[in-house]
Design a protein around this motif. Sequence first.
Motif, short mmCIF file in Angstrom:
data_model
loop_
_atom_site.label_atom_id
_atom_site.label_comp_id
_atom_site.label_asym_id
_atom_site.label_seq_id
_atom_site.Cartn_x
_atom_site.Cartn_y
_atom_site.Cartn_z
N ARG A 8 18.61 -62.40 -7.48
CA ARG A 8 18.36 -63.16 -8.46
C ARG A 8 19.52 -63.13 -9.77
O ARG A 8 19.76 -61.97 -9.78
N ALA A 10 19.01 -64.01 -13.62
CA ALA A 10 17.97 -64.21 -14.41
C ALA A 10 18.29 -64.58 -16.04
O ALA A 10 17.85 -63.71 -16.65
N PRO A 11 18.79 -65.70 -16.12
CA PRO A 11 19.37 -65.61 -17.60
C PRO A 11 18.15 -66.04 -18.57
O PRO A 11 17.04 -66.63 -18.00
N SER A 12 18.34 -65.36 -19.95
CA SER A 12 17.43 -65.90 -20.66
C SER A 12 18.10 -67.25 -21.48
O SER A 12 19.05 -66.93 -21.80
N GLU A 44 14.33 -66.56 -17.66
CA GLU A 44 13.63 -65.48 -18.47
C GLU A 44 13.46 -66.05 -19.80
O GLU A 44 14.36 -65.60 -20.70
N TYR A 191 10.21 -58.39 -21.55
CA TYR A 191 11.32 -58.46 -20.45
C TYR A 191 10.92 -57.50 -19.34
O TYR A 191 10.96 -57.83 -18.21
N VAL A 195 10.08 -58.89 -15.63
CA VAL A 195 11.04 -58.80 -14.61
C VAL A 195 10.69 -57.91 -13.25
O VAL A 195 10.93 -58.15 -12.18
N ARG A 209 23.28 -56.55 -11.92
CA ARG A 209 23.15 -57.17 -13.33
C ARG A 209 24.16 -56.45 -14.11
O ARG A 209 24.75 -55.53 -13.92
N HIS A 213 22.11 -53.34 -18.98
CA HIS A 213 20.73 -53.13 -18.57
C HIS A 213 20.22 -51.79 -18.07
O HIS A 213 19.17 -51.35 -17.89
N1 GLU Z 1 16.89 -61.84 -18.86
C1 GLU Z 1 17.82 -60.76 -18.57
C2 GLU Z 1 19.17 -61.08 -19.43
O1 GLU Z 1 19.41 -62.21 -19.46
C3 GLU Z 1 18.03 -60.44 -17.27
C4 GLU Z 1 18.37 -59.02 -16.95
C5 GLU Z 1 18.23 -58.91 -15.64
O2 GLU Z 1 18.91 -59.21 -14.63
O3 GLU Z 1 17.34 -57.96 -15.08
O4 GLU Z 1 19.81 -60.60 -19.80
#
Ligand code: GLU
Length: 482
Positions: A8, A10-12, A44, A191, A195, A209, A213
């Motif tokens: 995945r 997973a953009p915010s 996200e 988050y 997640v 990612r 992170h």
């Molecule tokens: N929502 C997180 C972000 O935009 C995703 C991080 C992830 O991939 O776990 O940085």
Amino acid sequence: MGKRVRVRYAPSPTGFLHIGGARTALFNYLFAKHYNGDFVVRIEDTDTKRNIKEGIGSQLDNLRWLGVIPDETIDTKNQDFAPYQQTQRLSIYHDYCNKLVEGGKAYKCYCTVEELNEERIIQKAKGVVAPRYNRKCLNNPSRNRKEFTVRLKIPQKQKYSWIDMVRGFVEVDTNDVDDFVIMKNNSIPTYNFAVVVDDYLMEITHVLRGEEHITNTVKQLILFDYFGYTPPKFAHLTLIVDESKKKLSKRNNGELLQYVKEYKDMGYLPNALFNYLSLLGWSPGNEEELFSVSKLIEVFDENKWSKSSSTYDVKKVNWFNKIYMNKLTDDEYISFTKPFYNSKYKEKNKNNDWIEKMLLVFKPQLEYGFQIIELADLFFIEDIKLSLEEKTFLQSQKSDVTIKSFLGFLPNYKEKWEDTKIKNLITDVKNTTKNKGKDLFWPIRLIASGQASGPELSKTLELIGYKNVLKRFGDYEKCSKK
Ligand code: GLU
């Protein structure tokens, strides 16, 4: 690989699709497709205050433009794991949160922001570098207020580790982890909690990612552990930096184009950008750089992910784009570049033939669509400005001979002002003056176009037009006599 690969991105939606995010999405996509797996895009959006209105649209539209096409997301046909937007999954998180509280793995925290701040100040005054929650509410469960958060009870003195697909074995001591909040006082999960619930429920097998992170991973591993689920495999892709080694970000590099939409608007081709981004943190292990999307899917190999940061180089992006533009058929190239020309010069009312010829003249050198505006300027400019060095060159004996001879032959070509004939005109000048190379071409080019270099001279002169060439030589003569 045993299980069906599911990854995945997973953009915010707190901003537009950035080059860094696009690279992460693209790596996920290539990895999934290489293993015939699924590429999920999950939104996200739990940081509700920071979300922007166009955030989701910018992420999805620009990913699709780039060719990084989701198999599952908020608007795809396949909705097996829907919803794909976290704010639509709140009840799921509440259930999972309740399970943790009931099992004694998480606890309600009634501390107010003021209390927490006060505690932080006290700890700092005592010299604590990274102040932590003092577990007041864990130790006094009788406290009760309407508003509360839920915190995860971090196990003491334990070690969590994983084999990162980029950096190998990573181990973290739980003593370095705070009892972090998993549910905010507005009942929206944080988050790190959401997640884990989602990666589990969406059957994600690999999490690729950005390396920012990496400190979150231990928190997520503790949660997987508490739920009794096997965590996915993790890969923390190395940073993208600019030429001065600064992390690519709006703050560090204001000038640089950093958003995918900017590349689209400036006239870059999606395949060129796709190809370039694939090389930011992966290499095929040889000198090869040009890959079609299908070839990339075939050769993409997680064992060749880079362990050091990658430098983002706009000159290289331009180089890729130029090559991809050259691969277009003439018709494709014209329909791609014409809107850029029209955006500035439409009112010049040039006929279609002229426009198409002009666009094609620049095909071998054009780096991106918008550049045509700057390049085509030479045809419309009123006042040719030359540098001192150029003016001095034009005053030389040899230049003078070329200019006079050119003006002498010019009227003979008035009725046949086209590329092949103009070549003959230049040959006439060459034969009579015995000038060649720079002495032959430069005076004509400089006076007619105001530029020291450019596309083939005869083609350039044709496009400038007979009248205009005559006028520019006239202007030059006037000026040089002053
Ligand atoms: N929502 C997180 C972000 O935009 C995703 C991080 C992830 O991939 O776990 O940085």
